[in-house]
Design an enzyme around this catalytic site. Structure first.
Site, PDB file in Angstrom:
ATOM      1  N   SER A 101      40.496 -22.587 -29.235  1.00  0.00           N
ATOM      2  CA  SER A 101      40.164 -21.409 -28.806  1.00  0.00           C
ATOM      3  C   SER A 101      40.901 -20.941 -27.707  1.00  0.00           C
ATOM      4  O   SER A 101      41.277 -19.707 -27.668  1.00  0.00           O
ATOM      5  CB  SER A 101      38.565 -21.371 -28.286  1.00  0.00           C
ATOM      6  OG  SER A 101      37.557 -21.653 -29.139  1.00  0.00           O
ATOM      7  N   SER A 148      28.361  -7.890 -34.108  1.00  0.00           N
ATOM      8  CA  SER A 148      28.916  -7.452 -35.375  1.00  0.00           C
ATOM      9  C   SER A 148      29.429  -6.201 -35.732  1.00  0.00           C
ATOM     10  O   SER A 148      30.185  -5.971 -36.584  1.00  0.00           O
ATOM     11  CB  SER A 148      28.115  -8.059 -36.813  1.00  0.00           C
ATOM     12  OG  SER A 148      27.857  -9.572 -36.667  1.00  0.00           O
ATOM     13  N   ILE A 173      32.533 -13.855 -23.799  1.00  0.00           N
ATOM     14  CA  ILE A 173      34.100 -13.473 -23.736  1.00  0.00           C
ATOM     15  C   ILE A 173      34.880 -15.177 -23.279  1.00  0.00           C
ATOM     16  O   ILE A 173      34.691 -15.472 -21.927  1.00  0.00           O
ATOM     17  CB  ILE A 173      34.452 -12.419 -22.712  1.00  0.00           C
ATOM     18  CG1 ILE A 173      33.786 -11.069 -22.968  1.00  0.00           C
ATOM     19  CG2 ILE A 173      36.001 -12.332 -22.685  1.00  0.00           C
ATOM     20  CD1 ILE A 173      33.959 -10.856 -24.607  1.00  0.00           C
ATOM     21  N   GLU A 373      34.263 -14.308 -34.192  1.00  0.00           N
ATOM     22  CA  GLU A 373      35.531 -13.866 -34.898  1.00  0.00           C
ATOM     23  C   GLU A 373      35.001 -13.414 -36.401  1.00  0.00           C
ATOM     24  O   GLU A 373      35.716 -13.566 -37.524  1.00  0.00           O
ATOM     25  CB  GLU A 373      36.692 -14.804 -35.131  1.00  0.00           C
ATOM     26  CG  GLU A 373      37.492 -15.072 -33.930  1.00  0.00           C
ATOM     27  CD  GLU A 373      38.146 -14.025 -33.266  1.00  0.00           C
ATOM     28  OE1 GLU A 373      38.664 -13.076 -34.118  1.00  0.00           O
ATOM     29  OE2 GLU A 373      38.442 -13.867 -32.216  1.00  0.00           O
ATOM     30  N   PHE A 393      28.067  -2.762 -45.314  1.00  0.00           N
ATOM     31  CA  PHE A 393      27.776  -3.301 -43.937  1.00  0.00           C
ATOM     32  C   PHE A 393      26.620  -2.568 -43.379  1.00  0.00           C
ATOM     33  O   PHE A 393      25.872  -3.272 -42.759  1.00  0.00           O
ATOM     34  CB  PHE A 393      29.089  -3.019 -43.089  1.00  0.00           C
ATOM     35  CG  PHE A 393      30.122  -3.692 -43.673  1.00  0.00           C
ATOM     36  CD1 PHE A 393      30.341  -4.944 -42.915  1.00  0.00           C
ATOM     37  CD2 PHE A 393      31.084  -3.322 -44.529  1.00  0.00           C
ATOM     38  CE1 PHE A 393      31.547  -5.731 -43.305  1.00  0.00           C
ATOM     39  CE2 PHE A 393      32.207  -3.829 -44.831  1.00  0.00           C
ATOM     40  CZ  PHE A 393      32.418  -5.194 -44.153  1.00  0.00           C
TER      41      PHE A 393
END
Ligand code: FAD
Length: 394
Positions: A101, A148, A173, A373, A393
């Site tokens: 990462s 998302s 983060i 991700e 979506f």
């Protein structure tokens, strides 16, 4: 991938001789990173995970091997191809997802956008330092109430004189509090744009998550922007919409596709070694059909993942890879690693829930990697959209 150490008829975790499809240079990169992970990283990773600590002492060696911004040419970067970058991620995540990462964020989410969307001055200022590991970067897209669906973000940047004022917060983060520069996405009157916010800028503060059971050998932070004033040249001028953030994510997801197959291979190898040694009912665990079925399942999925990733890497190097293909590979790698971690943990019995073996660590790590991700659901929707032409979506 190394052959099975026990010397039995099994062909290790390179069942389809993917190795022979690699160039000498790609093999060299892989072997160099593999040796680093075995000799320098693995001896300290378990303790780092248990102590909730990112092993920053590994950064100089990582930089020395040219692993930061490896795909970029110039600015002190290695100029490696996409397959070599994938192999780097595969080997690092065989060690720990936190290590991969760190390199993914620095390379794909900070250096890539500076290189792709920055001015020459921004590139000259940041890329050589980031490549040398002298500066660390983070990528702030997710918000406390918007993960998302980053297009609905609340963080805003408004022009004030020749500069900008940023207000808002970012959540989850990676590298947040240790970053010298935060690449932050914010809404402006001209759409979603990225800004380079330097550590110490008044109004910019961070707070670390200390309660994770996953990715514990990685720093994860909240970022707060309270009337944070940045100069005009903090704006990455080539960013004009969410599509540019998504381009960064495609780069990082590509690395995760490879990394997760490295994690799956680590689980497979550790479980196989254990099952050969552990005697139950007078025989090694590995001699029972029920356990062999689990190894057959793991090796099949790992092999499929290796072949998919290699093909994707070759397409990427030809400029023909598509973001939906990257979604498929990220989703597949995470599913493969999650299944391998579960099966391997099962094979180890009680030993599978302690840190004496790397499997418990991978078992925990995959949960964050499966989610960040783009969650498995989001990649499924991306594929559904591509297959049917009907976005589902919303
Ligand atoms: C350790 C860690 C490190 C991270 N590092 C970073 C980083 O460096 N930078 C960064 O910007 N972010 C980072 N993230 C954030 C990560 O990208 C988000 O957690 C992820 O995008 C999911 O967002 P969320 O957690 O808000 O979940 P939500 O978006 O709230 O989703 C909750 C659930 O709803 C599902 N869902 C969402 N939308 C739909 C839909 N349309 N249809 C069906 N189901 C749906 C999801 O799949 C999920 O199961 C990190 C996260 C973790 C855990």
């Amino acid at each position: 991938m190394s052959q099975r150490p026990t010397g039995s008829a099994a062909r290790g975790v390179d069942f389809f001789d993917v190795d022979s499809e690699l160039s000498d240079e790609e093999r060299l990169v892989r072997d160099t990173v593999r040796a680093f992970v075995n000799d320098k990283a693995l001896p300290i990773l378990d303790a780092a995970f248990v102590n909730d600590r990112f092993p920053s002492e590994l950064i100089p060696a990582i930089a020395e091997m040219g692993l930061l911004g490896a795909s970029i040419t110039g600015y002190g970067c290695a100029g490696a191809n996409s397959v070599a970058y994938g192999l780097i991620c595969q080997e690092l995540e065989r060690g720990d997802s936190g290590l991969r990462s760190f390199v993914s964020v620095q390379s794909s989410l900070v250096m890539y956008p500076i290189h792709a969307f920055g001015t020459e001055a921004q590139k000259e200022k940041w890329l050589p330092r980031l490549a040398a590991g002298e500066a660390i970067g983070c990528f702030g897209l997710t918000e406390p109430d918007h993960g998302s669906d980053p297009g609905t973000m609340l963080t805003r940047a408004e022009q004030r004189g020749s500069g900008w004022v940023i207000r808002g917060a970012k959540a989850w983060i990676t590298n947040g509090s240790i970053a010298d520069v935060a690449l932050v996405w914010a809404k402006t009157d001209e759409g979603i744009r990225a800004f380079l916010v330097e550590k110490g800028t008044p109004g910019f503060t961070t707070h670390d998550y200390r309660n994770k059971f996953s990715l514990r050998a990685s720093v994860t932070s909240e970022l707060f922007f309270d009337d944070c004033e940045v100069p005009g040249d903090a704006l990455l001028p080539g960013t004009t919409g969410l599509k540019h953030a998504l381009m960064c994510l495609t780069q990082a997801r590509y690395g995760i596709a490879w990394g997760t197959i490295g994690m799956a291979a680590a689980c497979y190898e550790a479980a196989l070694h254990y099952a050969d040694q552990r005697i139950v009912f007078g025989r090694p665990v590995s001699s029972f059909q029920l356990q062999q079925a689990k190894f057959a399942e793991m090796l099949t999925e790992i092999s499929k993942g290796q072949l998919l990733n290699l093909r994707l890497g070759r397409l990427k190097d030809q400029g023909r890879a598509d973001f939906a293909q990257v979604s498929m590979a990220k989703r597949n790698g995470c599913r493969t690693a999650r299944q391998a971690a579960h099966l391997a943990r099962e094979i180890l019995g009680a030993a599978g829930v302690v840190h004496d073996y790397p499997i418990a660590r991978h078992f925990c790590n995959i949960e964050a990697v499966y989610t960040y991700e783009g969650t498995d659901d989001i990649h499924t929707l991306i594929l559904g959209d591509r297959i049917t032409g009907k976005p589902a979506f919303e």
